[in-house]
Write an enzyme that holds these catalytic residues in place. Sequence first.
Site, short mmCIF file in Angstrom:
data_model
loop_
_atom_site.label_atom_id
_atom_site.label_comp_id
_atom_site.label_asym_id
_atom_site.label_seq_id
_atom_site.Cartn_x
_atom_site.Cartn_y
_atom_site.Cartn_z
N HIS A 332 0.85 -1.19 0.00
CA HIS A 332 0.00 0.00 0.00
C HIS A 332 0.89 1.25 0.00
O HIS A 332 1.88 1.30 0.73
CB HIS A 332 -0.89 0.00 1.25
N ASN A 333 0.52 2.25 -0.82
CA ASN A 333 1.30 3.49 -0.90
C ASN A 333 2.80 3.18 -0.89
O ASN A 333 3.56 3.68 -0.05
CB ASN A 333 0.94 4.44 0.26
N GLU A 362 1.83 0.30 -5.56
CA GLU A 362 0.87 1.38 -5.77
C GLU A 362 1.56 2.68 -6.16
O GLU A 362 2.60 3.02 -5.58
CB GLU A 362 0.03 1.59 -4.50
N ASP A 364 0.49 6.73 -6.63
CA ASP A 364 -0.47 7.84 -6.56
C ASP A 364 0.07 8.97 -7.44
O ASP A 364 1.08 9.60 -7.11
CB ASP A 364 -0.61 8.35 -5.12
N HIS A 377 1.66 11.34 -1.62
CA HIS A 377 0.36 11.11 -1.01
C HIS A 377 -0.42 12.41 -1.06
O HIS A 377 -0.14 13.34 -0.29
CB HIS A 377 0.54 10.61 0.43
N GLU A 411 -3.35 5.07 -8.92
CA GLU A 411 -4.38 5.99 -8.44
C GLU A 411 -4.10 7.30 -9.18
O GLU A 411 -3.15 8.01 -8.87
CB GLU A 411 -4.32 6.17 -6.93
#
Length: 781
Positions: A332-333, A362, A364, A377, A411
């Site tokens: 995650h992230n 991931e 973003d 983030h 994302e």
Amino acid sequence: MRCIRRQPRRSASQESVLLEQSRRVAALNGIRLGLKDDKDLKFLLKGSQLLKVKSGSWRKERFYKLQEDCKTIWQESKKVLRSPESQIFSIEDIRDVRSGHKTEGMEKYAKDVPEYRCFSIIFKDQRKNLDLIASSEDDANHWISGLAKIIAHSNSMNQKQKLQHWIHTCLRKADKNKDNKMSLKELKDFLKEVNIEVDDYHAKKIFQHCDKSKTEALEDDEIEEFYKILTERKEIDNIFQKYSDAEGFMSCQNLVRFLYEMQQEEDAVVAAPALIQRYEPNERAKRGNAMTKDGFLMYLLSDDGNIFNPVHRKVYQDMTQPLSHYLVSSSHNTYLMEDQLTGPSSTEAYIRALTKGCRCVELDCWDGPNSEPIIYHGYTLTSKILFSDVIKAIKNYAFKTSPYPVIISLENHCSVDQQKVMAQHMTTILQDMLLVAPVDGNKSQFPSPEQLKGKILVKGKKLSRQEDPSGTNGNNNLEAEDVSDEDEAAEIEDESVKTEIQQKGKSDTLKLAKELSDTVVYCKSVHFNGFEDPSHPRAFYEMSSFSESKALKLAQESGTSFIHHNIRHLSRIYPAGWRTDSSNYNPVDLWNVGCQIVALNFQTAGTEMDVYQGRFRDNGFSGYVLKPEFLRDEQTKFNPKSITEGTWGTKKKLLLKIISGQQLPKVNKSKNSIVDPKVTIEIHGVQQDNNKKQTKVIENNGFNPKWDEEFTFDVEIPALALVRFVVEDFDMSTKNDFIGQYTLPFTSLKQGYRHIHLLTKNGDPYSSSTLFVYINIQDCD
């Protein structure tokens, strides 16, 4: 005012003798490593000046030198009041040595220096990389090659050799006046160094037993005698005696009997002669097809004597099933090194995750300056990195640990123009690695990990008119179209983030560029609107992301439906918005309903990450673990919250004896601090299997504590259970300190007398810290 007692100055002849002794010790340690007269090793022992690079304005010359133990490197420091310990780092702490400009620091701050003079030391823990510039190509090659050899040879040493090397290093450290003799005081200091508290009476008794020459100092053979007493393993001697003859040999026939009766090895007749040839150091015993006590100990400390089934160290599962039939190691992230609000973003975080077996990372993505998309983030103060740099890092490290597919989870918050740049970067950097068309025209179900070997898949939004992954029904003239925006960053429970979102004004839709849409083949992100109606099945390649709370609610209320959904579709789970400290949730409850992409914060150590890495230790650490049959069967009625009779496997009884520990590390580096170890055994699985039991505390002995305690666990669903062994330093007044742990699937347990090789809090192996246990598994009536 504190007085500092001056050390008496040594004469030139004394210095010369000490220097010669140091050379002899270094040469002996070089031989132990299998690097006798090695040119690179000699260069490192001599040391050299290197430029240490920290930033564009900080580049300073420092002297670096390999210590005589061939295990630690001393680095010069100009800091005032810096402790001697902080100027040393261990070879065991190095994860990798990279030549050239292969770190963010080198890429940013050393581009003006030729690559052949540059190298970086990457550490196992969260320590910053050490970026260095040598004065010449030869010097750089000596360091790169020398460190690589020491790391490789250290890793190939057996446990007995590692123990011998470590103890002799500690003996040398305790010999304060460097006279190669050991006084009673030095012996007591040494025992504290190796983590054992012995009262004055016992210390004196051991000392007098070894001091055959009655000189009040141990030397040569007397020190070896002391070493033998210290490393004696009576618990193993007792096992060996039951299967050996009067001369101290275990015949091949008796070894077969031991392997069959105690170790539950089905191929004992074939295994026994091979074990003798592999581990027996005594040539006479080897010729007689027999094993001595030393050979028996070496076997028990080896991979063959490990608690983890060696067959499971390689890929052994069927890798030809649809992708949705596997659990997938997922981060995650991934870009974050620390917390979710203010911490640094780094390409190094992607490299660390991928080398730990992660197969889904991931990104973003946000608009950046100079038409270059950036990753961070959103709405927070985390630092920013270039999208293109991340794609380069993924390309370079995607398949170093595992050949099976990597999924890039996008994302996307970028403008159409920068989305086109993203698509271009992925196409030009990843080239043939990027999957841009269905495998073998497969349009009805996922291809297998085997078919996708070496491929990188993109998970993201796809234009509605391009839903068919073959592209045959797509409208190729479509430039861009609005799609729903899935913004996980907006879920963060932090006031500053909420304020930032309100000020920017957040839209529920996003315009998606066709070029970026085209990179999504098998992993189209869609909003979850409930489990599908069988009469109107959803396309297999559509997948949803769930917050941990939403997923746990579905698992609790609709377990069987969730399992059926996850047979055909991929599900991705991510941590709740309140976890701004990058803490993790328990992945087991979601694996139990077949969720594949259960994403954790890889940068955060703890029970959850231990269990996670324990699950993916299986199947050759490939990042893909085949789900049990009852989580893949379309007729399944399994529900982990309500276990009924079914084909879930036979219920098992685990009988476990914690016998002893060996060379547990000191938690507090203070000389007088000795650990008080206790062991906790945890079962993680379906709710009724979750359990925890612990041993008594052994006071003041981290070197060779003995418990001899038995425990029993009933395990209802073995295929979903994991076993975690945790060693802590007991403290009456504060929280216990973590010492080490090891987690593995229940189905990977080997029976009989086994060693557990403990891992650090970051999941890296200690060189010689072990638990010795006995395991027996029985079917429940």
